[in-house]
Design an enzyme around this catalytic site. Structure first.
Site, short mmCIF file in Angstrom:
data_model
loop_
_atom_site.label_atom_id
_atom_site.label_comp_id
_atom_site.label_asym_id
_atom_site.label_seq_id
_atom_site.Cartn_x
_atom_site.Cartn_y
_atom_site.Cartn_z
N SER A 1 0.81 -1.23 0.00
CA SER A 1 0.00 0.00 0.00
C SER A 1 0.84 1.28 0.00
O SER A 1 0.34 2.34 -0.38
CB SER A 1 -0.94 0.02 1.21
OG SER A 1 -0.19 -0.05 2.42
N ASP B 1 -2.75 8.63 7.63
CA ASP B 1 -3.73 7.74 8.25
C ASP B 1 -2.99 6.86 9.27
O ASP B 1 -1.81 7.07 9.52
CB ASP B 1 -4.50 6.95 7.18
CG ASP B 1 -3.66 5.90 6.45
OD1 ASP B 1 -2.52 5.64 6.87
OD2 ASP B 1 -4.15 5.34 5.45
N HIS C 1 0.09 5.16 7.04
CA HIS C 1 0.80 5.69 5.87
C HIS C 1 1.24 7.14 6.05
O HIS C 1 0.50 7.96 6.59
CB HIS C 1 -0.12 5.58 4.64
CG HIS C 1 -0.57 4.18 4.39
ND1 HIS C 1 -1.80 3.72 4.81
CD2 HIS C 1 0.04 3.14 3.77
CE1 HIS C 1 -1.93 2.45 4.47
NE2 HIS C 1 -0.82 2.07 3.84
#
Length: 375
Positions: A44, A334, A337
Site C-alpha cells: 500500500s 492515516d 501511511h
C-alpha cells in the site's frame, strides 16, 4: 600590468568541442531519464490504484483519500496526495505510471512502465489473507512477464528487452509480513512457527528469491526499500504503544530486518557482479521526522491526520473520521501511511541522501551513471 598570451585557435576549437560535448551529454541525460520506463512493485505504500479493480477491503478509493491530489479525488493511493512512485516519476521528468489493472494502460502509455503494487500484500503469500483478493508478489511478477509480452507485440522483443533493462524499478514490501501476519493476532500461526529472529531470516531468504526473479525478468536498476519504524505508526501506538512510546516488539522486528535486508542485497549484487539492487534505508529516513517532527515542520509524528481513537490510529480513514485541516503539519496521513509531505522528505533522501540512507549510492548518482553509459 602582466600581459596574458592570446589563446591559440586550436585551443579555442578544443574548448568549444569540450563545451559542446558537455552540453550534449547533459541534454542526452535529461532525454534518457525522461524516456526511462518505471516499474513499481509492492504494497500500500506504493499502490497507485490496482486494488480499485479488485474485490478487497484494502482500498483507498473513497474520500478523504486524495484530498490533496491534483484532482482532489481519491485514486486508490493510500495518501492525502502523491505517493512515493509519483514523486520519483517527477524526478524522472515523467508522468506517474498507471496501475497495471487500469484499462487506460495501453498504447504509448504502456511504454512508460506500470505499477503492479497492491495494498495488503507481503513477501509471503499468506500475508494479508484477511484482505481476500489482492495481487500477491508472485502474481505481480507474473504480471510483469505478461506486460513484457504485451509490449513485445507492440514494439518487438528486442526493443522490449532494452526498455526493461534500462528501466528503473522500485519495490517496497515487507512491513505487512510483520503487521498483517506475525503480529496480526496473538499467537499467530507464523509466531508459533518461528521465533522473531528466525522469522526475519525466513523473510530475507524468501525476499531474495523475489529479487532474483525480478532480475531474471530483466530488471537491472532496482530500488529496494526497507521497512519504516513499524512500532511508531499511529496504529501501533494506539494498539501496542506504552505511555506514548513506540511498540518495542515491532521496533525490534524492524531493527532485525533492515540490516539483514541490506546485507542480502549486497550479497546478491556481488553474485551478479553489478550494483543492480540499491538499498534505501527508509527506516532511518522515517526516524528523522518521527523522532524530531518539529525540525521538519510537523506538529506531530504520533497522531494521524485522518482516523479515530487514540492517536487517530484505530480503524480506517473514512469520511466519518477525524480529519486535520492542514495535512502538511502531520507526518502520518492515516494510521499506517505517511502524508504527502513526509513522502517528499523520503524521496529527497532517495534522490540525494548519503550512504547512511542509500547503499551503495543514491538515485541521482544512479541516473547520472546510467545516462553517461547510454550516451
Amino acid at each position: 600590468m602582466m600581459a596574458f598570451p592570446f589563446p591559440s585557435s586550436s585551443f579555442i576549437i578544443m574548448t568549444c568541442l569540450v563545451v559542446i560535448f558537455l552540453v550534449a551529454g547533459s541534454e542526452a541525460a535529461k532525454s534518457n531519464n525522461k524516456a526511462r520506463a518505471f516499474f513499481v512493485f509492492g504494497d500500500s505504500l506504493v499502490d497507485s490504484g490496482n486494488n480499485n479493480y479488485l474485490v478487497t477491503t484494502a482500498r483507498a478509493d473513497s474520500p478523504p483519500y486524495g484530498i490533496d491530489y491534483p484532482t482532489g479525488r481519491p485514486t486508490g493511493r493510500f495518501s492525502n496526495g502523491l505517493n512515493i512512485p509519483d514523486l520519483i516519476s517527477q524526478q524522472l521528468g515523467a508522468e506517474s505510471v498507471l496501475p497495471y489493472l487500469s484499462p487506460e494502460l495501453r498504447g504509448e502509455k504502456l511504454l512508460n512502465g506500470a505499477n503492479f503494487a497492491s495494498a495488503g500484500i507481503g513477501i509471503l503469500n499468506d500475508t494479508g489473507a484477511q484482505f481476500l483478493n489482492i495481487i500477491r508478489m508472485y502474481r505481480q511478477l507474473d504480471y510483469f512477464g505478461e506486460y513484457q509480452r504485451r509490449v513485445s507485440g507492440q514494439i518487438g522483443a528486442a526493443r522490449t528487452k532494452t526498455l526493461v533493462n534500462q528501466a528503473l524499478v522500485l519495490i517496497t514490501v515487507g512491513g505487512n509480513d510483520f503487521v498483517n501476519n506475525y503480529y496480526l493476532v496473538p499467537y499467530s500461526a507464523r509466531s508459533r512457527q518461528y521465533s522473531l529472529p528466525d522469522y526475519v531470516k525466513f523473510l530475507i531468504i524468501e525476499y531474495r528469491k523475489l529479487l532474483q526473479r525480478l532480475y531474471d525478468l530483466g530488471a537491472r536498476r532496482v530500488l529496494v526499500t526497507g521497512t519504516g519504524p513499524l512500532g511508531c505508526v499511529p496504529a501501533e501506538l494506539a494498539m501496542r504503544g506504552t505511555n506514548g512510546g513506540c511498540s518495542a516488539e515491532l521496533q525490534r522486528a524492524a531493527s532485525l530486518y533492515n540490516p539483514q535486508l541490506v546485507h542480502m542485497i549486497q550479497g546478491l549484487n556481488k553474485k551478479i557482479g553489478k550494483d543492480v539492487f540499491i538499498a534505501a534505508n527508509t527506516g532511518e529516513m522515517h526516524n528523522n521526522f518521527v523522532n524530531n517532527p518539529k525540525a521538519f515542520g510537523f506538529t506531530t509524528s504520533q497522531i494521524a491526520c485522518c482516523g479515530q481513537g487514540p492517536y487517530n490510529g484505530i480503524g480506517l480513514c473514512t469520511s466519518l473520521s477525524n480529519l486535520c485541516p492542514n495535512r502538511n503539519l502531520y507526518a502520518f496521513w492515516d494510521p499506517f501511511h505517511p502524508s504527502e509531505k513526509a513522502n517528499k522528505l523520503i524521496v529527497q533522501q532517495i534522490m540525494s541522501g548519503s550512504t547512511k540512507y542509500m547503499n551503495p549510492m543514491n538515485l541521482s548518482t544512479v541516473l547520472a551513471l546510467d545516462s553517461t553509459s547510454t550516451t
